[in-house]
Design a protein around this motif. Structure first.
Motif, mmCIF file in Angstrom:
data_model
loop_
_atom_site.group_PDB
_atom_site.id
_atom_site.type_symbol
_atom_site.label_atom_id
_atom_site.label_comp_id
_atom_site.label_asym_id
_atom_site.label_seq_id
_atom_site.Cartn_x
_atom_site.Cartn_y
_atom_site.Cartn_z
ATOM 1 N N LEU A 39 49.782 99.834 89.056
ATOM 2 C CA LEU A 39 48.397 100.122 89.420
ATOM 3 C C LEU A 39 48.376 101.242 90.453
ATOM 4 O O LEU A 39 49.093 101.185 91.459
ATOM 5 N N GLN A 40 47.572 102.263 90.203
ATOM 6 C CA GLN A 40 47.457 103.417 91.090
ATOM 7 C C GLN A 40 46.015 103.573 91.553
ATOM 8 O O GLN A 40 45.091 103.101 90.892
ATOM 9 N N LYS A 41 45.850 104.264 92.673
ATOM 10 C CA LYS A 41 44.516 104.552 93.196
ATOM 11 C C LYS A 41 44.529 105.983 93.738
ATOM 12 O O LYS A 41 45.439 106.359 94.469
ATOM 13 N N HIS A 55 40.988 104.128 89.758
ATOM 14 C CA HIS A 55 41.981 103.059 89.667
ATOM 15 C C HIS A 55 42.543 103.140 88.256
ATOM 16 O O HIS A 55 41.774 103.149 87.289
#
Length: 169
Positions: free
Chosen positions: A24-26, A16
């Motif tokens: 926000l990235q995952k 994350h």
């Protein structure tokens, strides 16, 4: 990291992070590994970081396996040498609270482990054959049991699955 019943090692890594646009990235990576050694773990994590374009790390959350402690120490040293740890790596090693909770609950089950194991064995017996499962469903109907779910076998690493198994039983 874990080993399958076929004795093959696997690792799952989830990242994350906040990208350069403050979104926000995952990312997730599931891969086979040759061993659970610190070097293997560190190289697999580094490979993921590199392929994802991540060059700054705040923390890594792992379960309480001693190999993870050693692997994180090894990875921390390597990341420190590249100046890629946030806050000098003070928070890089985090223990998974879900794993800790699972250990606590499993310890609590030790009081009644015979009952849990008997229920587990009975469910495993019923679920291991379509014929047995069908007969079990007939018995449930004959006894006019109103439970809508069906007995499920628990998973050792998920405390809530044992709770659900016991509740259904």
């Amino acid at each position: 990291m874990w080993t399958s019943r076929q004795n093959l090692g696997y690792m799952c890594l989830i990242a994350h992070f906040i990208d350069n646009n403050w979104k926000l990235q995952k990312k997730i990576n599931f891969c086979q590994v040759t061993s659970h050694s610190r070097k293997t773990m560190a190289k697999a994590v580094e490979h993921c970081f590199s392929s994802w374009g991540l060059n700054r790390v705040l923390s890594l959350t792992v379960d309480n396996a001693s190999s993870n402690d050693i692997g994180i120490q090894y990875l921390k040293k390597r990341q420190m040498s590249w100046n890629s740890l946030v806050m000098k790596g003070d928070y890089v090693h985090m223990h998974c609270c879900a794993h800790i909770l699972n250990l606590i609950v499993k310890d609590g089950f030790k009081e009644n482990i015979d009952v849990v194991m008997r229920i587990h064995a009975a469910i495993k017996y019923v679920r291991s054959s379509p014929c047995r499962l069908s007969k079990f469903k007939e018995c449930v109907e004959q006894q006019n049991i109103k439970f809508k779910g069906l007995v499920c076998i628990d998973v050792e690493t998920r405390w809530n699955s044992t709770y659900l198994m016991l509740e259904a039983a």
